[in-house]
Design an enzyme around this catalytic site. Structure first.
Site, PDB file in Angstrom:
ATOM      1  N   ASP A 119      28.930 -15.228  45.773  1.00 58.42           N
ATOM      2  CA  ASP A 119      28.535 -14.059  46.573  1.00 58.42           C
ATOM      3  C   ASP A 119      26.907 -14.145  47.314  1.00 58.42           C
ATOM      4  O   ASP A 119      26.807 -14.183  48.609  1.00 58.42           O
ATOM      5  CB  ASP A 119      28.665 -12.790  45.877  1.00 58.42           C
ATOM      6  CG  ASP A 119      29.867 -12.767  45.462  1.00 58.42           C
ATOM      7  OD1 ASP A 119      30.954 -13.622  45.500  1.00 58.42           O
ATOM      8  OD2 ASP A 119      30.266 -11.794  44.578  1.00 58.42           O
ATOM      9  N   GLU A 126      29.297 -14.885  31.630  1.00 57.35           N
ATOM     10  CA  GLU A 126      29.803 -15.047  32.940  1.00 57.35           C
ATOM     11  C   GLU A 126      29.021 -16.246  33.605  1.00 57.35           C
ATOM     12  O   GLU A 126      29.557 -17.061  34.318  1.00 57.35           O
ATOM     13  CB  GLU A 126      29.428 -13.767  33.988  1.00 57.35           C
ATOM     14  CG  GLU A 126      30.074 -13.656  35.528  1.00 57.35           C
ATOM     15  CD  GLU A 126      29.654 -12.340  36.114  1.00 57.35           C
ATOM     16  OE1 GLU A 126      28.929 -11.712  35.594  1.00 57.35           O
ATOM     17  OE2 GLU A 126      30.185 -12.320  37.274  1.00 57.35           O
TER      18      GLU A 126
HETATM   19  C1  9WN Z   1      33.113  -9.697  44.277  1.00 58.97           C
HETATM   20  C2  9WN Z   1      35.268 -11.685  39.478  1.00 58.97           C
HETATM   21  C3  9WN Z   1      34.234 -12.218  40.803  1.00 58.97           C
HETATM   22  C4  9WN Z   1      34.368 -13.380  41.113  1.00 58.97           C
HETATM   23  C5  9WN Z   1      33.164 -13.995  42.266  1.00 58.97           C
HETATM   24  C6  9WN Z   1      31.964 -13.561  41.703  1.00 58.97           C
HETATM   25  C7  9WN Z   1      31.850 -11.888  41.381  1.00 58.97           C
HETATM   26  C8  9WN Z   1      32.526  -9.945  42.731  1.00 58.97           C
HETATM   27  C9  9WN Z   1      31.363  -9.079  42.785  1.00 58.97           C
HETATM   28  O1  9WN Z   1      33.265 -11.665  40.462  1.00 58.97           O
HETATM   29  O2  9WN Z   1      32.298 -11.405  42.840  1.00 58.97           O
HETATM   30  O3  9WN Z   1      33.986 -10.375  44.694  1.00 58.97           O
HETATM   31  O4  9WN Z   1      31.665  -7.810  42.392  1.00 58.97           O
HETATM   32  O5  9WN Z   1      30.417  -9.557  42.265  1.00 58.97           O
HETATM   33  O6  9WN Z   1      30.957 -13.933  42.583  1.00 58.97           O
HETATM   34  O7  9WN Z   1      33.358 -15.385  42.254  1.00 58.97           O
HETATM   35  O8  9WN Z   1      35.497 -14.213  41.518  1.00 58.97           O
HETATM   36  O9  9WN Z   1      35.025 -12.550  38.480  1.00 58.97           O
END
Ligand code: 9WN
Length: 692
Positions: free
Chosen positions: A169, A405
């Protein structure tokens, strides 16, 4: 580590809601697109049904046009995340599925790759074949959507429309594009973040980024999620090297899946070829040795170096010379060099940049899924040493710091949410990989040759006239050095190349003359180097002469019954080892010998001028490889079984601690070895697979 395997499975159990696995109960309480693929890969190692169910749930929510949404919402769990369906309003689109609530964008399409893994790891192939038949048209539909709707120049480069689609992101890669979005005159919809109430805001994207994320979603809603319209209005149209590499890898997997179920795989092959060709042509920068993202609106590469730039290794996209450059840059102080102090796998951004952060989300920390993909890529290109190093660090991180994470790139500490599913799942995958590779050779699955009588592998070489001992010594060294230089790359030995080479022919001739050579007439250093080189070269020669295919274990008596005439004696590998044990550096020498196995350090020539330099180098490689795992937090040291076989040298944990201390590059580990009186000592199984 078995204990951690259990913990990892428990995490997945906790995050499983009966239909799918959430990435994290607190922070991400719904189903995420690429997370589920990684999670399914983990399940595929021990629970095929769950792996299948995970992807079935995801693909049930596929859009009518083939788009696979990045979030599938759990209707029973709304209100804990932002943005949720009330914000996405995907009902505005004619393509949204009727029975599911989803977001309106996608994520890297790693699903075909995961599906193939499920098949490969399954015991009941027949059952999984049914699943392949079910999911294959859906995978094709997803790829077709990307090539039809997101491929503006028809060259196989697929664009993303939002940083969330990249999966990384707030990667610095997106800064230049996001900065162009001027929000001063824009009336943004009201929104309230939830993420930074759960996780320390220092570890999450900033508000400026979030406003832009929301601004982009607002554009999508206004355009009812119609790709062609969004393409004209969206300020974020980018070719991401990660997204495209993953797509390439999945196209390859799709070809194999098609093959398994008897479908035609031509289309997937064509997709694979066009995407990889265009990536090599348009995204690669030869000066920097990395792939860049491409800003489609400004029509230029985004010169920001992140781990996404190495993903063409995962996709099998990089040419051989590009791959070498990628390795060089990846294995440098910018990312993480083997043996570099305080280095925990590959961080997400070049460490030398001034805005590099060790703890902020995608702006520098270490992510397990990224490192796992890089590990697969390094293996694909046979960069053995780096791959091994990475495998080891990936396994170590959750064991030492927890299943977080992401991890601090300098201290390893865990960040973001705890008990994160893909960290657990990919740990499981690697753990099984690691265990399986160690089992090979123990399992007598291959043909065994039992040598009842001794074999002399260096019969008298009549092809050359008698040489003086000096000449023999000189030529032996010259040819050994040459063979190693030419046919050993990143620790892997090209046995076939050696077999066909003129150097090997000459080497055999000179080996045939060793009966008139007396190594004991040499000086101390020369003798040491000669015997080590002789040992390593005999291993190569025996492997070739005995037609070893997978492991030296195919020959019962490999180390004792096959011999070289040397001076007046006939010596086996065991005999030479015995002589080497009389040197005072016997501990280092035993570890540095290359036994033709995966557990041996990379083969190198030991120079007669300064043998200790090369011996130390080999030991350092050994200690830095997955043959040695040190967990200060758990007060545990795990070392190769090899040290157990040489109990006469490595008699107890104290001696092993002493030995390792000298070679460990991580400060914390060294400190632990210095201070800890009684670390627990565990032995890792020896990997007998051939080092080819
Ligand atoms: C938005 C779920 C997801 C991953 C992404 C990571 C994070 C979300 C957020 O979490 O993104 O999609 O709310 O930050 O960047 O890679 O799939 O784990």
């Amino acid at each position: 580590m078995k204990n951690h395997l259990y913990k990892a499975k428990k995490i997945l159990d906790k995050n499983w809601n009966g239909k799918f696995t959430v990435p994290s109960i607190h922070l991400y309480p719904h189903q995420w697109n690429w997370d589920s693929a990684f999670i399914a890969i983990g399940y595929s190692r021990y629970d095929t049904d769950r792996a299948i169910q995970e992807l079935k749930s995801l693909f049930d929510a596929q859009w009518k046009n083939g788009m696979l949404p990045h979030i599938v919402f759990d209707k029973n769990n709304l209100g804990k995340y932002f943005p949720e369906p009330d914000f996405w309003k995907t009902e505005l689109s004619k393509n949204a599925p009727e029975n599911h609530l989803t977001s309106g964008i996608t994520q890297p399409p790693i699903h075909a790759y995961a599906v193939l893994k499920i098949y490969e790891n399954s015991k009941d192939k027949k059952k999984v074949k049914e699943f392949l038949k079910w999911i294959y048209p859906k995978l094709v539909k997803l790829h077709r959507y990307l090539y039809l709707e997101r491929n503006p120049d028809d060259n196989g480069l697929v664009y993303i429309i939002h940083p969330w689609e990249s999966g990384m992101d707030n990667s610095p890669m997106w800064d230049p594009v996001l900065k162009r979005i001027d929000l001063s005159q824009v009336k943004l919809p009201d929104f309230e973040r939830k993420d930074n109430r759960i996780v320390d805001p220092e570890q999450r994207p900033g508000d400026d980024d979030y406003k832009r994320y929301i601004y982009l979603v607002d554009i999508f809603r206004k355009n009812r999620y119609e790709d062609r319209k969004i393409f004209h209005e969206c300020p974020f149209i980018v070719f991401d090297p990660l997204f495209n590499s993953v797509l390439a890898a999945s196209n390859k997997a799709l070809m194999k899946i098609a093959d398994i179920i008897g479908e035609n795989c031509r289309q997937a092959e064509e997709w694979y070829l066009t995407t990889s060709r265009s990536m090599r042509d348009l995204l690669y920068d030869n000066n920097r040795g990395i792939f860049y993202a491409y800003d489609y609106i400004e029509k230029k590469q985004i010169k920001v170096e992140t781990s996404a730039g190495f993903m063409p290794l995962f996709g099998g996209v990089a040419s051989h010379s590009q791959a070498l450059k990628l390795l060089e840059y990846m294995n440098s102080a910018s990312f993480c060099q083997i043996h570099e102090d305080n280095c925990f796998a590959i961080p997400n951004y070049d460490k030398t940049k001034k805005d590099f952060s060790t703890k902020n989300y995608w702006r520098g920390p270490v992510w397990i899924n990224i490192n796992w993909m890089l590990y697969q890529g390094l293996k694909r290109y046979r960069f053995k040493q780096k791959a091994e190093h990475l495998e080891k660090t990936i396994l170590e991180l959750p064991v030492r710091f927890g299943f977080y994470e992401y991890f601090d790139s300098r201290f390893g500490r865990g960040y973001g949410t705890k008990d994160f599913s893909w960290t657990a799942a990919l740990f499981i995958d690697l753990f099984y990989d690691y265990e399986n590779s160690k089992k090979v050779g123990k399992n007598i699955g291959f043909f065994i040759q039992i040598l009842r009588n001794e074999i002399v592998a260096n019969p008298d070489g009549n092809a050359i006239s008698i040489k003086s001992p000096d000449e023999i010594f000189f030529e032996f060294n010259m040819l050994s050095n040459l063979i190693i230089k030419k046919y050993v790359k990143n620790g892997s030995v090209d046995y076939r190349g050696i077999k066909l080479s003129p150097e090997y022919k000459l080497f055999q001739n000179i080996a045939g003359k060793l009966s008139i050579f007396d190594p004991f007439s040499l000086g101390e250093n020369e003798k040491k180097a000669f015997l080590i080189n002789l040992y390593n070269m005999m291993v190569i020669d025996f492997i070739l002469k005995m037609k070893v295919k997978k492991s030296v274990r195919e020959v019962d008596g490999f180390f004792t019954k096959i011999k070289y005439r040397l001076g007046k004696e006939k010596l086996s590998l065991k005999d030479i080892e015995q002589i080497l044990k009389s040197f005072k550096e016997k501990d280092k020498i035993i570890v540095s010998l290359v036994r033709g196995t995966q557990s041996s350090p990379p083969l190198r020539f030991v120079s007669p001028e300064n043998p200790l330099f090369d011996i130390n180098g080999a030991v350092k490689d050994f200690v830095g490889s997955s043959e040695v795992l040190i967990f200060p937090e758990e007060k545990t040291v795990m070392v190769s079984e090899l040290l157990k076989w040489y109990r006469d040298i490595f008699n107890d944990a104290g001696k092993i601690k002493q030995f390792l201390k000298e070679y460990v590059s991580d400060d914390r580990k060294r400190e632990f070895l210095e201070k800890e009186e009684n670390p627990e000592l565990l032995y890792l199984p020896y990997d007998w697979y051939l080092n080819n």
